[in-house]
Write a protein that holds these residues in place. Structure first.
Motif, PDB file in Angstrom:
ATOM      1  N   HIS A  12       0.836  -1.202   0.000  1.00 23.07           N
ATOM      2  CA  HIS A  12       0.000   0.000   0.000  1.00 23.07           C
ATOM      3  C   HIS A  12       0.868   1.248   0.000  1.00 23.07           C
ATOM      4  N   ARG A  13       1.886   1.249   0.813  1.00 19.28           N
ATOM      5  CA  ARG A  13       2.785   2.400   0.919  1.00 19.28           C
ATOM      6  C   ARG A  13       3.582   2.605  -0.363  1.00 19.28           C
ATOM      7  N   ALA A  14       3.892   1.512  -1.050  1.00 17.41           N
ATOM      8  CA  ALA A  14       4.661   1.601  -2.298  1.00 17.41           C
ATOM      9  C   ALA A  14       3.906   2.376  -3.371  1.00 17.41           C
ATOM     10  N   THR A  15       2.606   2.468  -3.215  1.00 18.82           N
ATOM     11  CA  THR A  15       1.815   3.239  -4.178  1.00 18.82           C
ATOM     12  C   THR A  15       1.927   4.734  -3.919  1.00 18.82           C
ATOM     13  N   GLY A  16       2.550   5.097  -2.790  1.00 20.45           N
ATOM     14  CA  GLY A  16       2.697   6.505  -2.441  1.00 20.45           C
ATOM     15  C   GLY A  16       1.542   7.058  -1.631  1.00 20.45           C
ATOM     16  N   VAL A  17       0.617   6.201  -1.278  1.00 21.15           N
ATOM     17  CA  VAL A  17      -0.571   6.628  -0.531  1.00 21.15           C
ATOM     18  C   VAL A  17      -0.334   6.433   0.969  1.00 21.15           C
ATOM     19  N   GLU A  18      -0.651   7.457   1.741  1.00 22.39           N
ATOM     20  CA  GLU A  18      -0.541   7.372   3.206  1.00 22.39           C
ATOM     21  C   GLU A  18      -1.920   7.188   3.854  1.00 22.39           C
ATOM     22  N   LEU A  19      -2.967   7.382   3.085  1.00 23.55           N
ATOM     23  CA  LEU A  19      -4.322   7.293   3.611  1.00 23.55           C
ATOM     24  C   LEU A  19      -4.570   5.933   4.268  1.00 23.55           C
ATOM     25  N   TYR A  20      -5.204   5.938   5.403  1.00 19.95           N
ATOM     26  CA  TYR A  20      -5.566   4.753   6.194  1.00 19.95           C
ATOM     27  C   TYR A  20      -4.386   4.105   6.914  1.00 19.95           C
ATOM     28  N   ARG A  21      -3.218   4.705   6.871  1.00 15.45           N
ATOM     29  CA  ARG A  21      -2.062   4.124   7.566  1.00 15.45           C
ATOM     30  C   ARG A  21      -2.334   3.943   9.069  1.00 15.45           C
ATOM     31  N   PRO A  22      -2.920   4.936   9.764  1.00 16.71           N
ATOM     32  CA  PRO A  22      -3.207   4.716  11.192  1.00 16.71           C
ATOM     33  C   PRO A  22      -4.127   3.503  11.425  1.00 16.71           C
ATOM     34  N   HIS A  23      -5.105   3.318  10.547  1.00 12.54           N
ATOM     35  CA  HIS A  23      -6.005   2.176  10.674  1.00 12.54           C
ATOM     36  C   HIS A  23      -5.236   0.871  10.474  1.00 12.54           C
ATOM     37  N   HIS A  24      -4.396   0.836   9.462  1.00 14.88           N
ATOM     38  CA  HIS A  24      -3.603  -0.376   9.205  1.00 14.88           C
ATOM     39  C   HIS A  24      -2.670  -0.677  10.375  1.00 14.88           C
ATOM     40  N   LEU A  25      -2.071   0.359  10.944  1.00 14.47           N
ATOM     41  CA  LEU A  25      -1.191   0.161  12.096  1.00 14.47           C
ATOM     42  C   LEU A  25      -1.979  -0.306  13.320  1.00 14.47           C
ATOM     43  N   ALA A  26      -3.219   0.133  13.442  1.00 16.58           N
ATOM     44  CA  ALA A  26      -4.080  -0.347  14.534  1.00 16.58           C
ATOM     45  C   ALA A  26      -4.359  -1.837  14.375  1.00 16.58           C
ATOM     46  N   LEU A  27      -4.615  -2.261  13.147  1.00 17.56           N
ATOM     47  CA  LEU A  27      -4.836  -3.690  12.896  1.00 17.56           C
ATOM     48  C   LEU A  27      -3.588  -4.497  13.234  1.00 17.56           C
ATOM     49  N   LEU A  28      -2.434  -3.948  12.904  1.00 19.23           N
ATOM     50  CA  LEU A  28      -1.175  -4.604  13.244  1.00 19.23           C
ATOM     51  C   LEU A  28      -1.005  -4.676  14.764  1.00 19.23           C
ATOM     52  N   ALA A  29      -1.308  -3.594  15.448  1.00 20.50           N
ATOM     53  CA  ALA A  29      -1.205  -3.576  16.916  1.00 20.50           C
ATOM     54  C   ALA A  29      -2.138  -4.611  17.541  1.00 20.50           C
ATOM     55  N   GLU A  30      -3.346  -4.755  16.987  1.00 17.57           N
ATOM     56  CA  GLU A  30      -4.284  -5.770  17.475  1.00 17.57           C
ATOM     57  C   GLU A  30      -3.722  -7.175  17.296  1.00 17.57           C
ATOM     58  N   ALA A  31      -3.087  -7.405  16.154  1.00 19.09           N
ATOM     59  CA  ALA A  31      -2.483  -8.722  15.900  1.00 19.09           C
ATOM     60  C   ALA A  31      -1.364  -8.975  16.904  1.00 19.09           C
ATOM     61  N   TYR A  32      -0.571  -7.961  17.173  1.00 21.35           N
ATOM     62  CA  TYR A  32       0.492  -8.111  18.180  1.00 21.35           C
ATOM     63  C   TYR A  32      -0.111  -8.389  19.558  1.00 21.35           C
ATOM     64  N   GLU A  33      -1.210  -7.715  19.882  1.00 23.12           N
ATOM     65  CA  GLU A  33      -1.860  -7.955  21.181  1.00 23.12           C
ATOM     66  C   GLU A  33      -2.302  -9.412  21.303  1.00 23.12           C
ATOM     67  N   LYS A  34      -2.902  -9.924  20.237  1.00 23.06           N
ATOM     68  CA  LYS A  34      -3.416 -11.290  20.267  1.00 23.06           C
ATOM     69  C   LYS A  34      -2.303 -12.328  20.375  1.00 23.06           C
ATOM     70  N   THR A  35      -1.096 -11.956  19.976  1.00 23.03           N
ATOM     71  CA  THR A  35       0.025 -12.894  20.058  1.00 23.03           C
ATOM     72  C   THR A  35       0.931 -12.601  21.254  1.00 23.03           C
TER      73      THR A  35
END
Length: 161
Positions: A12-35
């Motif tokens: 997603h970032r390779a496309t040059g778009v930053e939109l929704y990055r906080p949301h994507h990082l939140a999903l990553l944080a949730e995955a880290y929490e679950k593990t």
């Protein structure tokens, strides 16, 4: 799953778009929490909050603070009985305030449930029940959703305690 989230974010970032990055990082944080990887989750949230401050994309900000509270507790020993309780409680309150300001009732409900669970562990069942029932009673539909089902179960648990 964590590796796939990283790959998706990189693509997603390779496309040059930053939109929704906080949301994507939140999903990553949730995955880290679950593990059980609280520190990694907190790092993802720190990055997400930096992006929020930089670009003003605040639609998921309340959830970022709620997750920060949960991961703060997890980092302090995987329970709600830890030295990080005060800090986590502040994050939950911040998440609730942001959600209220944005009129984001679902995010407010999630944050209220996290705070209610913390208060429940501290023996504050009545306060937790009262706070949670106020937001829960706002909803008039969607009672088959996961968040509202969890809220209903938590309310029942708090009422019998």
């Amino acid at each position: 799953g964590i590796q796939q989230i990283h790959q998706g974010m990189a693509a997603h970032r390779a496309t040059g778009v930053e939109l929704y990055r906080p949301h994507h990082l939140a999903l990553l944080a949730e995955a880290y929490e679950k593990t059980g990887q609280a520190e990694e989750g907190l790092q993802a949230l720190a990055e997400a909050l930096t992006v929020v401050d930089k670009n003003g994309e605040r639609f998921y900000e309340a959830e970022l603070y709620r997750l920060k509270g949960k991961l703060t507790l997890q980092a302090q020993g995987y329970s709600y009985k830890s030295t990080g309780e005060k800090e986590a409680e502040e994050y939950f309150h911040q998440a609730i305030a942001i959600a209220q300001k944005q009129q984001a009732k679902s995010l407010e409900l999630r944050a209220a449930m996290s705070l209610a669970r913390l208060w429940q562990s501290q023996g504050k069942q009545n306060e937790a029940h009262q706070m949670l029932v106020e937001i829960y009673d706002w909803f008039t539909e969607g009672f088959d959703t996961k968040d509202l089902q969890e809220a209903q179960a938590l309310l029942a648990e708090l009422a019998t305690a």
